[in-house]
Design a protein around this motif. Sequence first.
Motif, mmCIF file in Angstrom:
data_model
loop_
_atom_site.group_PDB
_atom_site.id
_atom_site.type_symbol
_atom_site.label_atom_id
_atom_site.label_comp_id
_atom_site.label_asym_id
_atom_site.label_seq_id
_atom_site.Cartn_x
_atom_site.Cartn_y
_atom_site.Cartn_z
ATOM 1 N N ILE A 1 16.713 7.633 12.854
ATOM 2 C CA ILE A 1 16.163 7.407 11.517
ATOM 3 C C ILE A 1 15.217 8.542 11.165
ATOM 4 O O ILE A 1 14.370 8.939 11.964
ATOM 5 C CB ILE A 1 15.415 6.061 11.469
ATOM 6 C CG1 ILE A 1 16.410 4.900 11.603
ATOM 7 C CG2 ILE A 1 14.620 5.930 10.175
ATOM 8 C CD1 ILE A 1 15.760 3.541 11.635
ATOM 9 N N VAL A 2 15.374 9.025 9.940
ATOM 10 C CA VAL A 2 14.529 10.102 9.443
ATOM 11 C C VAL A 2 13.802 9.607 8.206
ATOM 12 O O VAL A 2 14.402 8.963 7.348
ATOM 13 C CB VAL A 2 15.386 11.334 9.076
ATOM 14 C CG1 VAL A 2 14.537 12.401 8.415
ATOM 15 C CG2 VAL A 2 16.056 11.884 10.315
ATOM 16 N N SER A 3 12.521 9.894 8.134
ATOM 17 C CA SER A 3 11.752 9.521 6.964
ATOM 18 C C SER A 3 12.013 10.524 5.854
ATOM 19 O O SER A 3 11.888 11.734 6.039
ATOM 20 C CB SER A 3 10.268 9.487 7.310
ATOM 21 O OG SER A 3 9.507 9.143 6.179
ATOM 22 N N LEU A 4 12.396 10.031 4.669
ATOM 23 C CA LEU A 4 12.658 10.900 3.532
ATOM 24 C C LEU A 4 11.426 11.024 2.640
ATOM 25 O O LEU A 4 11.042 12.122 2.239
ATOM 26 C CB LEU A 4 13.824 10.350 2.703
ATOM 27 C CG LEU A 4 15.174 10.243 3.406
ATOM 28 C CD1 LEU A 4 16.179 9.538 2.495
ATOM 29 C CD2 LEU A 4 15.685 11.612 3.817
ATOM 30 N N PHE A 5 10.862 9.887 2.298
ATOM 31 C CA PHE A 5 9.710 9.868 1.395
ATOM 32 C C PHE A 5 8.760 8.747 1.766
ATOM 33 O O PHE A 5 9.181 7.714 2.273
ATOM 34 C CB PHE A 5 10.142 9.605 -0.072
ATOM 35 C CG PHE A 5 11.013 10.646 -0.686
ATOM 36 C CD1 PHE A 5 12.376 10.431 -0.840
ATOM 37 C CD2 PHE A 5 10.466 11.834 -1.154
ATOM 38 C CE1 PHE A 5 13.187 11.396 -1.418
ATOM 39 C CE2 PHE A 5 11.272 12.798 -1.736
ATOM 40 C CZ PHE A 5 12.624 12.579 -1.869
ATOM 41 N N MET A 6 7.488 8.983 1.454
ATOM 42 C CA MET A 6 6.505 7.913 1.457
ATOM 43 C C MET A 6 5.797 7.969 0.109
ATOM 44 O O MET A 6 5.314 9.045 -0.287
ATOM 45 C CB MET A 6 5.501 8.078 2.586
ATOM 46 C CG MET A 6 4.518 6.928 2.697
ATOM 47 S SD MET A 6 3.506 7.032 4.177
ATOM 48 C CE MET A 6 2.552 8.509 3.853
ATOM 49 N N SER B 1 0.829 -1.208 0.000
ATOM 50 C CA SER B 1 0.000 0.000 0.000
ATOM 51 C C SER B 1 0.862 1.256 0.000
ATOM 52 O O SER B 1 0.390 2.323 -0.381
ATOM 53 C CB SER B 1 -0.941 0.010 1.210
ATOM 54 O OG SER B 1 -0.197 -0.055 2.410
ATOM 55 N N ALA B 2 2.125 1.140 0.441
ATOM 56 C CA ALA B 2 3.013 2.307 0.449
ATOM 57 C C ALA B 2 4.456 1.840 0.575
ATOM 58 O O ALA B 2 4.726 0.747 1.087
ATOM 59 C CB ALA B 2 2.677 3.261 1.597
ATOM 60 N N LEU B 3 5.367 2.671 0.103
ATOM 61 C CA LEU B 3 6.797 2.399 0.224
ATOM 62 C C LEU B 3 7.456 3.628 0.843
ATOM 63 O O LEU B 3 7.127 4.765 0.479
ATOM 64 C CB LEU B 3 7.401 2.097 -1.148
ATOM 65 C CG LEU B 3 8.892 1.737 -1.176
ATOM 66 C CD1 LEU B 3 9.155 0.654 -2.227
ATOM 67 C CD2 LEU B 3 9.767 2.940 -1.419
ATOM 68 N N HIS B 4 8.358 3.376 1.775
ATOM 69 C CA HIS B 4 9.058 4.456 2.465
ATOM 70 C C HIS B 4 10.553 4.378 2.166
ATOM 71 O O HIS B 4 11.125 3.294 2.077
ATOM 72 C CB HIS B 4 8.882 4.310 3.980
ATOM 73 C CG HIS B 4 7.471 4.364 4.463
ATOM 74 N ND1 HIS B 4 6.978 5.425 5.207
ATOM 75 C CD2 HIS B 4 6.445 3.500 4.319
ATOM 76 C CE1 HIS B 4 5.706 5.184 5.503
ATOM 77 N NE2 HIS B 4 5.362 4.027 4.979
ATOM 78 N N TRP B 5 11.168 5.534 2.060
ATOM 79 C CA TRP B 5 12.629 5.634 2.074
ATOM 80 C C TRP B 5 13.020 6.369 3.349
ATOM 81 O O TRP B 5 12.497 7.446 3.649
ATOM 82 C CB TRP B 5 13.146 6.382 0.854
ATOM 83 C CG TRP B 5 13.195 5.555 -0.385
ATOM 84 C CD1 TRP B 5 12.334 5.579 -1.439
ATOM 85 C CD2 TRP B 5 14.176 4.564 -0.718
ATOM 86 N NE1 TRP B 5 12.703 4.668 -2.392
ATOM 87 C CE2 TRP B 5 13.838 4.028 -1.970
ATOM 88 C CE3 TRP B 5 15.316 4.065 -0.059
ATOM 89 C CZ2 TRP B 5 14.586 3.028 -2.607
ATOM 90 C CZ3 TRP B 5 16.055 3.079 -0.682
ATOM 91 C CH2 TRP B 5 15.693 2.568 -1.933
ATOM 92 N N CYS C 1 14.896 1.064 2.671
ATOM 93 C CA CYS C 1 13.606 0.973 1.996
ATOM 94 C C CYS C 1 12.672 0.151 2.878
ATOM 95 O O CYS C 1 13.086 -0.880 3.441
ATOM 96 C CB CYS C 1 13.813 0.297 0.638
ATOM 97 S SG CYS C 1 12.310 -0.111 -0.256
ATOM 98 N N ALA C 2 11.439 0.582 3.027
ATOM 99 C CA ALA C 2 10.470 -0.162 3.827
ATOM 100 C C ALA C 2 9.122 -0.138 3.119
ATOM 101 O O ALA C 2 8.763 0.875 2.514
ATOM 102 C CB ALA C 2 10.345 0.436 5.226
ATOM 103 N N GLU D 1 2.789 8.004 8.013
ATOM 104 C CA GLU D 1 4.242 7.986 8.127
ATOM 105 C C GLU D 1 4.655 7.674 9.554
ATOM 106 O O GLU D 1 4.020 8.115 10.508
ATOM 107 C CB GLU D 1 4.758 9.364 7.729
ATOM 108 C CG GLU D 1 6.247 9.499 7.651
ATOM 109 C CD GLU D 1 6.638 10.857 7.094
ATOM 110 O OE1 GLU D 1 5.758 11.591 6.617
ATOM 111 O OE2 GLU D 1 7.833 11.179 7.166
ATOM 112 N N GLN D 2 5.736 6.905 9.702
ATOM 113 C CA GLN D 2 6.259 6.592 11.032
ATOM 114 C C GLN D 2 7.398 7.542 11.369
ATOM 115 O O GLN D 2 8.252 7.830 10.530
ATOM 116 C CB GLN D 2 6.742 5.142 11.095
ATOM 117 C CG GLN D 2 5.603 4.141 11.062
ATOM 118 C CD GLN D 2 6.041 2.721 11.339
ATOM 119 O OE1 GLN D 2 7.087 2.465 11.927
ATOM 120 N NE2 GLN D 2 5.210 1.765 10.931
#
Lengths: 110, 113
Positions: free
Chosen positions: A43-48, A30-34, A87-88, B101-102
């Motif tokens: 850890i910092v979220s860059l993109f979803m 449903s979504a991909l995170h970098w 990548c998550a 977002e987490q």
Amino acid sequence: KNEVEQSPQNLTAQEGEFITINCSYSVGISALHWLQQHPGGGIVSLFMLSSGKKKHGRLIATINIQEKHSSLHITASHPRDSAVYICAVRLLDSGYALNFGKGTSLLVTP
Amino acid sequence: DVKVTQSSRYLVKRTGEKVFLECVQDMDHENMFWYRQDPGLGLRLIYFSYDVKMKEKGDIPEGYSVSREKKERFSLILESASTNQTSMYLCASSLSGTGAEQYFGPGTRLTVT
């Protein structure tokens, strides 16, 4: 089992180079995170992403849902970009949890 | 800005001790998560909570328990620490909804001797 594969595992680049990190996954998402992780742990979220392309400064993330593939690009790389990039994915049937790749360790040298 | 804080950056405990790792978030997030991160294995979910007093097991819950008595606080408990629980522990939080977002805390590096 690991539904998320990243490549390369390690990457060394010279300052100014264009960098690409790849992420492939094997199931519906449903979504991909970098995510970015600097030495020391945070850890910092860059993109979803769930489709298409997103850009933030020198970072660009793309996703191809049909091919189950995403790329993270860094333009004009800088030593401060040195970090682990993760990548998550959120699987379609997994609710809230994320499945993570093992990360790509990037070193940008001056 | 969302802030997720963890009680310690570094912790050294002895085998058999009971260990508490605390996580606090200040953005009224419904979901909170505990992960551990090990070289070559990446991040793995231990437990998560989607509401006060609600919890679900992740991929590797054995040897751990959790507590969420207040919305902003999520505790990870190692009932009897063992050397194979030496790891980096990361807490995260998010709004409800599968697309949220987490946000991650700074991590606690736990060493069990």
